[in-house]
Design an enzyme around this catalytic site. Structure first.
Site, short mmCIF file in Angstrom:
data_model
loop_
_atom_site.label_atom_id
_atom_site.label_comp_id
_atom_site.label_asym_id
_atom_site.label_seq_id
_atom_site.Cartn_x
_atom_site.Cartn_y
_atom_site.Cartn_z
N ASP A 1 -8.93 -4.96 -2.58
CA ASP A 1 -8.10 -5.04 -1.40
C ASP A 1 -8.24 -3.85 -0.09
O ASP A 1 -8.30 -2.84 -0.58
CB ASP A 1 -6.73 -5.26 -1.42
CG ASP A 1 -5.90 -5.50 -0.14
OD1 ASP A 1 -6.43 -6.54 0.61
OD2 ASP A 1 -4.87 -4.88 0.30
N HIS B 1 0.84 3.51 8.45
CA HIS B 1 -0.15 4.43 9.12
C HIS B 1 0.61 5.49 9.87
O HIS B 1 1.68 5.09 10.43
CB HIS B 1 -0.88 3.47 9.83
CG HIS B 1 -2.06 2.87 9.08
ND1 HIS B 1 -3.03 3.50 8.31
CD2 HIS B 1 -2.02 1.42 8.98
CE1 HIS B 1 -3.65 2.40 7.92
NE2 HIS B 1 -3.45 1.31 8.26
N ASP C 1 1.83 -7.13 2.46
CA ASP C 1 0.77 -6.23 2.70
C ASP C 1 1.03 -4.92 3.62
O ASP C 1 0.68 -4.57 4.60
CB ASP C 1 -0.14 -6.98 3.51
CG ASP C 1 -1.57 -6.04 3.70
OD1 ASP C 1 -1.68 -5.07 3.18
OD2 ASP C 1 -2.38 -6.84 4.58
N ASN D 1 -6.24 0.83 -2.88
CA ASN D 1 -7.32 1.53 -2.05
C ASN D 1 -6.69 3.00 -1.45
O ASN D 1 -6.41 3.40 -0.34
CB ASN D 1 -7.55 0.66 -0.58
CG ASN D 1 -6.32 0.44 -0.09
OD1 ASN D 1 -5.07 0.28 -0.66
ND2 ASN D 1 -6.29 0.06 1.30
N HIS E 1 -2.94 -12.20 1.45
CA HIS E 1 -2.52 -12.59 2.84
C HIS E 1 -3.50 -13.64 3.48
O HIS E 1 -4.21 -13.39 4.45
CB HIS E 1 -2.92 -11.22 3.75
CG HIS E 1 -4.02 -10.49 3.26
ND1 HIS E 1 -5.17 -10.98 3.42
CD2 HIS E 1 -4.11 -8.97 2.86
CE1 HIS E 1 -6.28 -9.94 2.84
NE2 HIS E 1 -5.38 -8.67 2.61
N HIS F 1 0.85 -1.14 0.13
CA HIS F 1 -0.16 -0.04 0.11
C HIS F 1 1.03 1.20 -0.10
O HIS F 1 1.70 1.51 0.99
CB HIS F 1 -0.87 0.05 1.35
CG HIS F 1 -1.97 -1.09 1.21
ND1 HIS F 1 -3.03 -1.14 0.59
CD2 HIS F 1 -1.75 -2.46 1.74
CE1 HIS F 1 -3.66 -2.25 0.72
NE2 HIS F 1 -2.97 -2.94 1.15
N LEU F 2 0.95 2.07 -1.14
CA LEU F 2 1.61 3.19 -1.33
C LEU F 2 0.79 4.60 -0.66
O LEU F 2 1.70 5.78 -0.68
CB LEU F 2 2.39 3.29 -2.67
CG LEU F 2 3.55 2.21 -2.95
CD1 LEU F 2 3.64 2.44 -4.69
CD2 LEU F 2 4.37 1.99 -2.10
N HIS G 1 -9.26 -10.15 -1.09
CA HIS G 1 -9.28 -9.76 0.17
C HIS G 1 -10.29 -10.38 0.79
O HIS G 1 -11.41 -10.15 0.59
CB HIS G 1 -9.23 -8.49 0.54
CG HIS G 1 -9.50 -7.97 1.85
ND1 HIS G 1 -8.57 -7.35 2.67
CD2 HIS G 1 -10.38 -8.05 2.89
CE1 HIS G 1 -8.80 -6.95 3.87
NE2 HIS G 1 -9.94 -7.65 4.14
#
Ligand SMILES: [Zn+2]
Length: 442
Positions: free
Chosen positions: A169, A326, A322, A112, A249, A80-81, A196
Site C-alpha cells: 500500500d 503528514h 486510510d 510503507n 480504499h 499508517h502509523l 492499492h
C-alpha cells in the site's frame, strides 16, 4: 458505588476498575443478532453479565450510559502509523491514542514505513511498541522486499511473526506475476492480499481526479480507469490462483461494479471504502486545500453514489480510514508538491453516521458490521463479542450527539484533515480493551 466522571488522566489509558457496570446502554452486537437495552458488568477485564443488573449495593464503579450504544470493539484495518521512520508525523503510541479517541480498539498498520515492514524484526518492533496499549496493533507486511515491487518478501515468515495480511500500500504491484505469486503464498496461510489499485503508468503526473474539475484547475489527473484496470486484473488473478484479494480504499464507481460482479461469480474478493470517498467529491479540490489531496483522489458525485450503493448492498463490507498523517510543513506547500493523504481515525465514526446512517443508506447494525465484524473476519482475527465470559473489548458511542471536530481535540500528531470545523452527529464516548479504559476527548 461511585460514578465515573469521564475525565482522563492526562490523556493516558486508565486501568479498568476491578468492577465496572455500564448501566442503561443499548447493546448492539450484530454477530449475535443482539440489539437491546441492557447493562454490562465487567469484572477484572471480563464481561460477567449482559443483562439487567441491580446497582443498589453495588460496590464497583458505575457509568450511566443513558442509551449510548455498546458494541464489540471496532477495528480500522487501514492505518499508517509512520513508525519506524517518520515519528514526527505519528508513532505507534500517538496513532493508538488517535484510534482510541475515534472509538477503535484495534488497528492494522500499513508497511510503507522506513524501513518497510518486510522483516520479522520490524513486525516484532511494532508489536513491542503496542504491547502495553489499550489499542491492539496488527502489522500488515509488505508484498515485495522494500516495497520495490521486484522480489516477493518472505511472506510465510512474516505471517508466522504476526502479519495479518500483505500489501505494498502506497504503491501498486505493477507486476502481474508478483501479484499472482503473492496470492498463491497467501492462500496457503489464508490471509488476504490487500491491493492499492492504481496503474501508475497512467497516474504519475496526477494530483486529483481526472475530469472537468482537473481541467478547470490545470492539475494533472488520476483517471478512474487506472484503478479499474488494476482491480479487474487482480480479480482475474484471484480467480486464477484461488487467493483472497481485498481492495483497499475503493473510489471508482466502475470498480464497485467490478467487485460486485466478481462476488456474484464466487471469486474471493472483498473491499473497503474510506469515509472521505463517500463524503466529498472532486469539487472540494477547487479551493486548493492540500487536505483534499489523497490517493485515490476524491471522485465525482456519481462515484460517491456508487460507493454508497456498494456499502448498502455489502459489495463493500468494510469501512476503513486510510489514516495518513503528514506534517504541517509538508501539507502547507503548494498543491502539486503536497503529499497525498489525510488523517481519519477520529472522524470515521461521525462521518459514517452522519453520511450513511442518518441519511438512511445503512442502519446502525450494518455500520457496526462494517467496523466491528467484517474486518476481523477478513483478517481471520477473533471477533469480539458483548457476551458473558468474553474479555471486555468494547466501543461505546452516542449516536445522537452532535459535535464539532477541532484540531486541538485530536490526539494524532498530525492535523491534516479536511473535516476540521465540521459538525457531525454520532460521537465516540469510550473504549475498553486489554483491561484498560479510555474516554474520548473529542
Ligand atoms: Zn493506498
Amino acid at each position: 458505588m461511585k460514578y465515573a466522571n469521564g475525565n482522563n488522566d492526562q490523556g493516558r489509558f486508565q486501568s479498568l476498575p476491578g468492577k465496572l457496570l455500564l448501566k442503561g446502554g443499548r447493546v448492539v452486537d450484530p454477530g449475535q443478532k443482539l440489539d437491546k437495552k441492557m447493562d454490562v458488568l465487567i469484572e477484572d477485564g471480563k464481561i460477567t453479565a449482559v443483562d439487567k443488573v441491580d446497582a443498589s449495593g453495588f460496590d464497583g464503579e458505575v457509568v450511566e450510559l443513558n442509551g449510548k450504544v455498546v458494541s464489540p470493539g471496532w477495528i480500522d484495518m487501514h492505518v499508517h502509523l509512520r513508525e519506524p521512520g517518520r515519528e514526527d508525523k505519528e508513532t505507534v503510541e500517538s496513532g493508538c491514542y488517535a484510534a482510541a479517541n475515534g472509538g477503535f480498539t484495534t488497528v492494522c498498520c500499513m508497511p510503507n514505513t522506513t524501513p518497510a515492514i518486510d522483516s520479522q524484526e520490524i513486525i516484532q518492533y511494532i508489536k513491542d511498541r503496542a504491547r502495553e496499549l489499550l489499542v491492539e496493533v496488527h502489522p500488515i507486511a509488505a508484498i515485495s522486499k522494500k516495497r520495490e515491487g521486484n522480489e516477493l518478501a518472505e511472506i510465510l515468515d512474516l505471517v508466522e511473526q504476526g502479519a495479518v495480511a500483505v500489501s505494498d500500500d502506497g504503491d501498486p504491484v505493477m507486476s502481474s506475476e508478483l501479484m499472482r505469486r503473492a496470492l498463491e503464498y497467501c492462500s496457503m496461510v489464508d490471509i488476504p492480499v490487500i491491493g492499492h489499485e492504481e496503474d501508475n503508468t497512467m497516474t504519475h503526473d496526477g494530483h486529483m481526479n481526472e475530469g472537468f474539475v482537473s481541467t478547470c484547475l490545470g492539475l494533472g489527473g488520476i483517471p478512474t480507469v487506472a484503478e479499474d484496470i488494476m482491480i479487474a486484473r487482480d480479480i482475474m488473478l484471484a480467480e486464477y490462483s484461488g487467493g483472497r484479494f481485498h481492495v483497499a480504499h475503493i473510489s471508482s464507481g466502475k470498480a464497485v461494479e467490478l467487485v460486485r460482479q466478481a462476488k456474484a461469480r464466487g471469486i474471493n474478493v472483498t473491499a473497503e471504502a474510506c469515509p472521505h470517498h463517500f463524503t466529498l467529491t472532486e469539487e472540494a479540490v477547487r479551493g486548493f486545500d492540500t487536505n483534499t489531496k489523497m490517493h485515490p483522489p476524491l471522485r465525482t458525485a456519481e462515484d460517491v453514489e456508487a460507493i454508497k450503493e456498494g456499502i448498502r448492498d455489502n459489495t463493500i463490507e468494510v469501512i476503513a480510514t486510510d489514516h495518513a498523517p503528514h506534517s504541517w510543513e509538508e501539507k502547507a506547500s503548494e498543491f502539486i508538491y503536497a503529499p497525498f493523504g489525510i488523517t481519519g481515525l477520529e472522524t470515521a465514526m461521525g462521518l459514517t453516521q452522519t453520511q450513511l446512517v442518518n441519511e438512511g443508506v445503512i442502519d446502525l447494525n450494518q455500520m457496526i458490521e462494517k467496523f466491528a465484524i467484517n474486518p476481523y473476519h477478513i483478517l481471520r482475527l477473533p471477533i469480539p463479542q458483548v457476551a458473558k465470559g468474553q474479555a471486555a473489548n468494547l466501543t461505546i458511542f452516542d449516536p445522537d450527539e452532535e459535535w464539532t471536530f477541532k484540531a486541538e481535540s485530536s490526539l494524532s500528531k498530525s492535523k491534516n484533515s479536511p473535516f476540521i470545523g465540521w459538525t457531525l452527529k454520532g460521537k465516540p464516548f469510550a473504549v475498553i480493551n486489554r483491561n484498560k479504559l479510555f474516554y474520548s476527548q473529542l
